[in-house]
Design a protein around this motif. Structure first.
Motif, short mmCIF file in Angstrom:
data_model
loop_
_atom_site.label_atom_id
_atom_site.label_comp_id
_atom_site.label_asym_id
_atom_site.label_seq_id
_atom_site.Cartn_x
_atom_site.Cartn_y
_atom_site.Cartn_z
N LEU A 1 26.24 -46.83 0.54
CA LEU A 1 24.91 -46.26 0.31
C LEU A 1 24.14 -47.09 -0.70
O LEU A 1 22.93 -47.30 -0.56
CB LEU A 1 25.05 -44.82 -0.20
CG LEU A 1 23.74 -44.06 -0.43
CD1 LEU A 1 23.00 -43.85 0.88
CD2 LEU A 1 24.00 -42.72 -1.11
N LYS B 1 21.79 -41.51 4.66
CA LYS B 1 20.91 -42.63 4.98
C LYS B 1 19.65 -42.17 5.69
O LYS B 1 18.55 -42.63 5.39
CB LYS B 1 21.65 -43.64 5.86
CG LYS B 1 22.67 -44.50 5.13
CD LYS B 1 23.29 -45.52 6.08
CE LYS B 1 24.22 -46.47 5.35
NZ LYS B 1 24.80 -47.48 6.27
N TYR C 1 22.85 -50.20 0.90
CA TYR C 1 21.73 -49.80 1.75
C TYR C 1 20.47 -49.59 0.92
O TYR C 1 19.36 -49.99 1.31
CB TYR C 1 22.12 -48.52 2.49
CG TYR C 1 21.08 -47.93 3.38
CD1 TYR C 1 20.79 -48.51 4.62
CD2 TYR C 1 20.39 -46.79 3.01
CE1 TYR C 1 19.83 -47.95 5.45
CE2 TYR C 1 19.44 -46.23 3.83
CZ TYR C 1 19.16 -46.81 5.05
OH TYR C 1 18.21 -46.26 5.87
N LEU D 1 27.68 -39.99 5.32
CA LEU D 1 26.93 -41.18 4.91
C LEU D 1 25.71 -41.37 5.80
O LEU D 1 24.61 -41.70 5.32
CB LEU D 1 27.83 -42.41 4.98
CG LEU D 1 27.18 -43.75 4.63
CD1 LEU D 1 26.70 -43.75 3.18
CD2 LEU D 1 28.16 -44.89 4.87
N SER E 1 17.33 -40.56 3.37
CA SER E 1 16.70 -41.51 2.46
C SER E 1 15.67 -42.39 3.15
O SER E 1 14.79 -42.93 2.48
CB SER E 1 17.77 -42.42 1.83
OG SER E 1 18.35 -43.26 2.80
N ASP F 1 29.75 -44.31 -1.34
CA ASP F 1 28.71 -44.66 -2.32
C ASP F 1 28.46 -46.16 -2.36
O ASP F 1 27.31 -46.59 -2.58
CB ASP F 1 29.11 -44.17 -3.72
CG ASP F 1 28.71 -42.72 -3.96
OD1 ASP F 1 28.28 -42.05 -2.98
OD2 ASP F 1 28.83 -42.24 -5.10
N THR G 1 26.50 -39.88 -2.50
CA THR G 1 26.38 -39.60 -1.06
C THR G 1 26.40 -38.10 -0.80
O THR G 1 25.56 -37.57 -0.05
CB THR G 1 27.51 -40.28 -0.29
OG1 THR G 1 27.47 -41.69 -0.53
CG2 THR G 1 27.38 -40.03 1.20
#
Length: 475
Positions: free
Chosen positions: A403, A281, A406, A277, A284, A400, A244
């Motif tokens: 994540l 996200k 996700y 976080l 990403s 983490d 992360t």
């Protein structure tokens, strides 16, 4: 009034003093939290307002492989990326020195353990980012195993001073790059090396070399127990929630001046970690600040981020990984560097490269761990790790863990879209049961196949565009 205070009972004085002290401490803690909250939120808003462009699954001029340690990235880099990019297109000293060297023009591949703050030095509009994430528990275990493995290589020396001196002398003489030059191992390995020598010296003084435990993760006479490793401040700062922080650009190797303070604030006030976080996200998946998994599921536009989070690879690939100080017998760039390589040819080359790489790394690992025998890390040995320690790892890596979940959702939906596009193009009926597709991330071979297909698909599209438009280099 003063005289009354002097005559007050000592017990009451102490109670009043404690109350005053507690109020003062509470006020200080509250002020520290408010300061940290402001610092973290300001950074998060700034990161989200940088305008990361959604590249719609197109490969840009420069590919930045953000290598999260212990995720199989070395295998991916050597056996896949280097088969697609010739050495003439690789940015120099990127993976080795961990600092981008812009002196080479027209480089198109940058592979490094640097975090996302590297984008400060790259042309954002012409850069795509790819990374791999792994189950956080497996990644922490692998970090522990690898730190021990590399540190154990120095036990050929009679003492720590000799090992340290020889290491510096060899590196200076050869001007080469070793694991000790690479983040995060330049912090973890010397620390673990010192611990191994201390325990070896203690065994020699006691005149005993027998381990008092059957589990390599709890042989305190031989090496640092896993539980001790997990709870140490060094690991708390570098390893836990490392993916992360790396994807958000906040490691202790960051280019951002405020990275250290933000990490410290998040460690002191766990609730602030959600801001980090959230940034990871958004980076990403490239959505707006109100991004959620639900909006992703409803989005049918096919927009894909410039930072690809892929599910875990086969753990054996990663467990046997070593770093650049090895002279691994990897197939050279001269083979399979063809411009129009088919998917089948690339997979064949990849499989051959992986086989050779794993054999070399396995031999190196075996030779290293012989020096702390009977400690021998394996999948079977991992079953001896207590549930308490595993739960502690999950707790310490809560960012983490979220994540990674996700990333699994992103991977699954992209896989469905990709297979749907393939079915539409060839006119065939749906070949996959939707109920089973959502479990495909668990099959390592299919995961890697998907990555190969995905990058090849992107590569082909990019090549068609590049052939029509000459892009001015900005380096």
């Amino acid at each position: 009034m003063v005289e009354g205070v002097r005559c007050m009972d000592p017990t009451i004085k102490l109670i009043l003093l404690l109350i005053f002290f507690r109020i003062a401490c509470a006020s200080t803690i509250e002020k520290k939290f408010e300061h940290c909250e402001r610092v973290v939120k300001d950074w998060a808003l700034s990161s989200l307002h940088q305008g990361i462009n959604n590249d719609k699954h197109t490969l840009q001029d420069l590919l930045f492989f953000l290598h999260v340690p212990r995720t199989g990235g070395r295998s991916y880099y050597h056996c896949f990326l280097k088969k697609l990019y010739p050495s003439s297109q690789e940015c120099p000293r990127s993976y080795d020195k961990l600092r981008f060297d812009p002196s080479k023009t027209k480089c198109r591949l940058l592979a490094t353990h640097d975090d996302y703050s590297m984008m400060e030095k790259l042309p954002k509009e012409r850069t795509s980012v790819v990374t791999i994430v792994r189950n956080p528990v497996d990644r922490v275990l692998s970090s522990y195993e690898f730190s021990v493995e590399v540190a154990a290589r120095f036990l050929v020396h009679p003492d720590l001073a000799s090992a340290t001196k020889m290491s510096k002398r060899v590196r200076a003489k050869t001007n080469g790059v070793s694991t000790l030059d690479i983040w995060p191992w330049k912090y973890l390995v010397p620390w673990m090396r010192g611990d191994l020598f201390t325990r070896r010296d203690a065994r020699r003084q006691k005149g005993s070399s027998e381990a008092k435990s059957d589990s390599p993760y709890d042989m305190e006479d031989m090496l640092m127990p896993l539980k001790e490793f997990v709870d140490d401040p060094i690991v708390q700062d570098i390893v836990h929630n490392g993916a992360t922080f790396q994807i958000a650009g906040l490691t202790n190797n960051s280019y951002l001046a405020e990275a250290h303070e933000i990490r410290h604030c998040v460690q002191e006030h766990k609730s602030l970690g959600q801001h980090v976080l959230h940034v990871a996200k958004v980076i990403s998946q490239l959505k707006d600040a109100n991004f959620s998994v639900d909006t992703l599921a409803d989005n049918q536009s096919g927009n894909i981020s410039s930072s690809h989070l892929d599910s875990e690879l086969e753990s054996n690939v990663d467990q046997n990984n070593s770093t650049l100080d090895e002279k691994a017998t990897v197939q050279d760039e001269s083979e399979a560097k063809r411009e129009n390589m088919t998917v089948a040819e690339l997979i064949e080359v990849y499989e051959g490269c992986i086989s050779s790489l794993l054999k070399t790394q396995s031999r190196r690992r075996f030779a290293s761990l012989k020096r702390i025998s009977p400690a021998n890390f394996s999948k079977e040995a991992r079953r001896s790790i207590s549930d308490e320690v595993l739960q502690q790892i999950r707790t310490l890596n809560h960012l983490d863990m979220e994540l990674f979940e996700y990333a699994q959702e992103i991977f699954t939906m992209r896989h469905v879209r990709l297979m749907g596009n393939i079915d539409m193009k060839d006119g065939s009926e749906g070949k996959f049961d939707r109920l089973h597709v959502f479990e495909l991330w668990k099959i390592p071979s299919l995961v890697m196949l998907f990555i190969l297909l995905l990058v090849l698909f992107v590569f082909a599209n990019a090549r068609r565009r590049v052939s029509k438009v000459k892009v001015r280099n900005k380096y």
